[in-house]
Design a protein around this motif. Structure first.
Motif, PDB file in Angstrom:
ATOM      1  N   ASN A   8       0.867  -1.176   0.000  1.00  0.00           N
ATOM      2  CA  ASN A   8       0.000   0.000   0.000  1.00  0.00           C
ATOM      3  C   ASN A   8       0.899   1.220   0.000  1.00  0.00           C
ATOM      4  O   ASN A   8       1.857   1.288   0.764  1.00  0.00           O
ATOM      5  CB  ASN A   8      -0.894   0.028   1.243  1.00  0.00           C
ATOM      6  CG  ASN A   8      -1.978  -1.013   1.184  1.00  0.00           C
ATOM      7  OD1 ASN A   8      -2.711  -1.080   0.204  1.00  0.00           O
ATOM      8  ND2 ASN A   8      -2.069  -1.833   2.194  1.00  0.00           N
ATOM      9  N   THR A  56       0.966   5.775  -0.704  1.00  0.00           N
ATOM     10  CA  THR A  56       0.132   6.972  -0.679  1.00  0.00           C
ATOM     11  C   THR A  56      -0.010   7.642  -2.042  1.00  0.00           C
ATOM     12  O   THR A  56      -0.968   8.367  -2.275  1.00  0.00           O
ATOM     13  CB  THR A  56       0.692   8.003   0.321  1.00  0.00           C
ATOM     14  OG1 THR A  56       2.046   8.294  -0.026  1.00  0.00           O
ATOM     15  CG2 THR A  56       0.632   7.460   1.744  1.00  0.00           C
ATOM     16  N   ASP A  57       0.915   7.406  -2.954  1.00  0.00           N
ATOM     17  CA  ASP A  57       0.922   8.125  -4.223  1.00  0.00           C
ATOM     18  C   ASP A  57       1.517   7.225  -5.315  1.00  0.00           C
ATOM     19  O   ASP A  57       2.717   6.976  -5.336  1.00  0.00           O
ATOM     20  CB  ASP A  57       1.749   9.403  -4.070  1.00  0.00           C
ATOM     21  CG  ASP A  57       1.750  10.296  -5.281  1.00  0.00           C
ATOM     22  OD1 ASP A  57       1.781   9.779  -6.423  1.00  0.00           O
ATOM     23  OD2 ASP A  57       1.747  11.519  -5.090  1.00  0.00           O
ATOM     24  N   GLY A 102      -3.306   3.057  -0.627  1.00  0.00           N
ATOM     25  CA  GLY A 102      -3.831   2.645   0.667  1.00  0.00           C
ATOM     26  C   GLY A 102      -3.012   3.304   1.753  1.00  0.00           C
ATOM     27  O   GLY A 102      -2.227   4.214   1.492  1.00  0.00           O
ATOM     28  N   THR A 103      -3.181   2.835   2.949  1.00  0.00           N
ATOM     29  CA  THR A 103      -2.430   3.356   4.080  1.00  0.00           C
ATOM     30  C   THR A 103      -1.207   2.476   4.300  1.00  0.00           C
ATOM     31  O   THR A 103      -1.341   1.333   4.733  1.00  0.00           O
ATOM     32  CB  THR A 103      -3.303   3.375   5.348  1.00  0.00           C
ATOM     33  OG1 THR A 103      -4.476   4.134   5.068  1.00  0.00           O
ATOM     34  CG2 THR A 103      -2.550   3.983   6.520  1.00  0.00           C
ATOM     35  N   PRO A 104      -0.028   2.998   3.986  1.00  0.00           N
ATOM     36  CA  PRO A 104       1.166   2.178   4.189  1.00  0.00           C
ATOM     37  C   PRO A 104       1.455   1.964   5.671  1.00  0.00           C
ATOM     38  O   PRO A 104       1.231   2.845   6.483  1.00  0.00           O
ATOM     39  CB  PRO A 104       2.285   2.991   3.536  1.00  0.00           C
ATOM     40  CG  PRO A 104       1.762   4.345   3.311  1.00  0.00           C
ATOM     41  CD  PRO A 104       0.268   4.296   3.422  1.00  0.00           C
ATOM     42  N   THR A 105       1.908   0.777   5.978  1.00  0.00           N
ATOM     43  CA  THR A 105       2.328   0.448   7.332  1.00  0.00           C
ATOM     44  C   THR A 105       3.779   0.001   7.253  1.00  0.00           C
ATOM     45  O   THR A 105       4.083  -1.191   7.213  1.00  0.00           O
ATOM     46  CB  THR A 105       1.446  -0.666   7.930  1.00  0.00           C
ATOM     47  OG1 THR A 105       0.080  -0.302   7.770  1.00  0.00           O
ATOM     48  CG2 THR A 105       1.741  -0.879   9.404  1.00  0.00           C
ATOM     49  N   ASP A 139       7.691   5.697   0.807  1.00  0.00           N
ATOM     50  CA  ASP A 139       6.722   5.386   1.862  1.00  0.00           C
ATOM     51  C   ASP A 139       7.367   4.685   3.045  1.00  0.00           C
ATOM     52  O   ASP A 139       6.688   4.094   3.880  1.00  0.00           O
ATOM     53  CB  ASP A 139       5.566   4.553   1.299  1.00  0.00           C
ATOM     54  CG  ASP A 139       4.601   5.420   0.527  1.00  0.00           C
ATOM     55  OD1 ASP A 139       3.982   6.296   1.156  1.00  0.00           O
ATOM     56  OD2 ASP A 139       4.479   5.253  -0.705  1.00  0.00           O
TER      57      ASP A 139
END
Length: 131
Positions: free
Chosen positions: A13, A15-16, A58-61, A110
């Motif tokens: 995942n 963000t861009d 998505g939301t990177p973790t 990310d």
């Protein structure tokens, strides 16, 4: 056995997508295919017969896993790490000893860790032929 794995796909995942595509294209020469459904797109690259990567919004973790480790067939890890640093890429661990070779780790936009590895019989630099 429930199934036989034929290849590996790592899914991240991010963000861009544009920023991710630019980073991996400029740093590692990876060319992506944009795929999608229902108006959503993701980046897909088949790196070898049995390995592919995908990036979707998505939301990177970020963390220590997953981590991709790219093998440098010709060597030159010192040159590559120096070039990454010159581009402002965060170097997590500089070139150092790894099992039967040398390794280094850096971060993508990310904050995912990416590893580089080369066998001991490959030169650290392709510019001067150092071993």
């Amino acid at each position: 056995m429930l199934f036989t794995a034929r290849y590996t796909s790592l899914v991240f995942n991010v963000t861009d997508l544009d920023r991710t595509e630019k980073f991996y294209s400029e740093i590692m020469g990876i060319r992506f295919e944009r795929r999608g459904f229902a108006g959503e797109h993701f980046l897909h690259a088949k790196l070898s017969e049995n390995f592919e990567i995908d990036f979707m919004v998505g939301t990177p973790t970020p963390g220590n896993s997953p981590i991709m480790v790219f093998d440098l067939d010709e060597g030159g890890i010192a040159d590559i790490v120096a070039s990454l640093a010159e581009r402002g890429v965060t170097i997590v661990s500089p070139v150092g000893d790894a099992p039967d070779g040398k390794g280094a780790t850096f971060r993508d936009p990310d904050d995912f860790a990416i590893g580089l590895y080369q066998a001991n019989d490959k030169p650290l630099s392709l510019k001067g032929g150092d071993k």
